[in-house]
Structures are given as structure tokens and as C-alpha cells.
Design a protein around this motif. Structure first.
Motif, short mmCIF file in Angstrom:
data_model
loop_
_atom_site.label_atom_id
_atom_site.label_comp_id
_atom_site.label_asym_id
_atom_site.label_seq_id
_atom_site.Cartn_x
_atom_site.Cartn_y
_atom_site.Cartn_z
N GLY A 34 26.03 21.37 19.80
CA GLY A 34 25.99 22.64 20.01
C GLY A 34 25.25 23.28 19.34
N LEU A 35 24.32 24.89 19.83
CA LEU A 35 23.52 25.79 18.47
C LEU A 35 24.39 26.97 17.91
N THR A 36 23.77 26.80 17.23
CA THR A 36 24.47 27.83 16.29
C THR A 36 22.98 28.82 15.88
N THR A 37 24.16 30.19 16.16
CA THR A 37 23.15 31.10 15.80
C THR A 37 24.19 32.27 15.32
N ARG A 38 23.38 33.62 15.42
CA ARG A 38 23.89 34.66 14.97
C ARG A 38 23.66 35.89 15.51
N ILE A 39 24.46 36.93 15.93
CA ILE A 39 23.60 38.10 16.55
C ILE A 39 24.07 39.23 15.36
N TYR A 40 22.88 39.92 15.33
CA TYR A 40 23.08 41.17 13.63
C TYR A 40 22.42 42.48 14.92
N PHE A 41 22.86 43.21 14.02
CA PHE A 41 22.85 44.65 15.21
C PHE A 41 21.33 45.55 14.19
N ALA A 42 21.17 46.20 15.08
CA ALA A 42 19.12 47.01 14.84
C ALA A 42 19.79 48.19 13.92
N ASP A 43 21.47 48.66 14.06
CA ASP A 43 21.54 49.90 13.44
C ASP A 43 21.79 49.86 12.25
N GLU A 44 21.64 48.30 11.82
CA GLU A 44 21.99 47.86 10.14
C GLU A 44 20.93 47.59 9.49
N ALA A 45 19.61 47.79 9.63
CA ALA A 45 18.40 47.11 9.36
C ALA A 45 19.13 47.14 7.27
N ASP A 46 18.63 48.46 7.34
CA ASP A 46 18.81 48.07 5.20
C ASP A 46 19.95 46.57 5.38
N ARG A 47 21.42 46.69 5.89
CA ARG A 47 21.91 45.73 5.69
C ARG A 47 21.51 43.95 5.73
N ASN A 48 20.72 44.14 7.03
CA ASN A 48 19.94 42.73 7.75
C ASN A 48 19.66 41.86 6.34
N ALA A 49 18.61 43.58 5.87
CA ALA A 49 16.89 43.18 5.25
C ALA A 49 17.93 42.10 3.95
N GLN A 50 19.52 42.63 3.53
CA GLN A 50 19.62 42.32 2.36
C GLN A 50 20.54 40.80 2.66
N ASP A 51 20.45 40.72 3.78
CA ASP A 51 21.67 39.26 3.83
C ASP A 51 20.89 37.61 3.74
N PRO A 52 21.83 36.91 3.51
CA PRO A 52 20.94 35.98 3.05
C PRO A 52 20.65 34.52 3.73
N VAL A 53 21.64 35.03 4.66
CA VAL A 53 21.30 34.08 6.16
C VAL A 53 20.37 34.83 6.58
N TYR A 54 20.24 35.81 7.00
CA TYR A 54 18.83 36.76 8.39
C TYR A 54 17.79 36.34 7.46
N CYS A 55 17.74 36.03 6.21
CA CYS A 55 16.46 36.24 5.29
C CYS A 55 15.78 34.92 5.36
N LEU A 56 16.55 33.66 5.76
CA LEU A 56 16.15 32.87 6.41
C LEU A 56 15.02 32.55 7.04
N ALA A 57 15.51 33.01 8.22
CA ALA A 57 14.73 33.28 9.16
C ALA A 57 13.74 33.78 9.66
N GLY A 58 12.93 34.38 8.69
CA GLY A 58 11.76 34.68 7.97
C GLY A 58 10.92 35.35 9.03
#
Length: 90
Positions: A34-58
């Protein structure tokens, strides 16, 4: 036949250091694991930038972000190519 899926849910909240996101696991004939991914939300840009898993995607992190639409959010998961979605080895 089209590969299009739609689901309705409540937008999740923040959990610790993690921005609101939806965990997605994709299975299909021909995909041995199985392929595992996440869906983040465009209107949460500030929080996304602080998320350690999101940041792994570079620089490919934008492939994880759903765009805001009048009826909710829209996200396209691409399995291959230049703009392929980031998948995580879990």
C-alpha cells in the motif's frame, strides 16, 4: 474506471506539532505494498510549514496540499511523473 474518488469528512484539527491532515492509504491491483501519503490543506500554510512530516517532503511538499474550492477541497494524487505525489515509507 476514471480513478476519481470523492469522500466527505470533517476537516481535522491540529495534533501536537502536526498540521491538520488526512492520512491516505492506496491499494490497487499491481501495487504490492500500500502507498501511504497525507493530504494537507492550502489554508493552513503556516501550520503546514511547521509540521515535521510535511517538511520531510522538501520541495515536493506541494504535492501533498489540497486546494480550497467553493465546495471544500480538491486534491489530485499522481502515482508517477514529474509531479508525482510524495509517498511515505512507513
Amino acid at each position: 474506471e476514471t480513478g476519481i474518488a470523492r469522500f466527505e469528512t470533517l476537516k481535522p484539527g491540529t495534533t501536537g506539532e502536526q498540521a491538520p491532515h488526512i492520512l491516505v492509504w492506496i491499494t490497487a491491483r499491481g501495487i504490492t505494498l500500500g502507498l501511504t501519503t497525507r493530504i494537507y490543506f492550502a489554508d493552513e500554510a503556516d501550520r503546514n510549514a511547521q509540521d515535521p512530516v510535511y517538511c520531510l517532503a522538501g520541495e515536493r511538499a506541494p504535492t501533498l496540499v489540497a486546494a480550497r474550492t467553493p465546495g471544500g477541497y480538491r486534491h489530485t494524487i499522481r502515482l508517477q511523473g514529474v509531479s508525482a505525489t510524495v509517498f511515505f515509507d512507513v
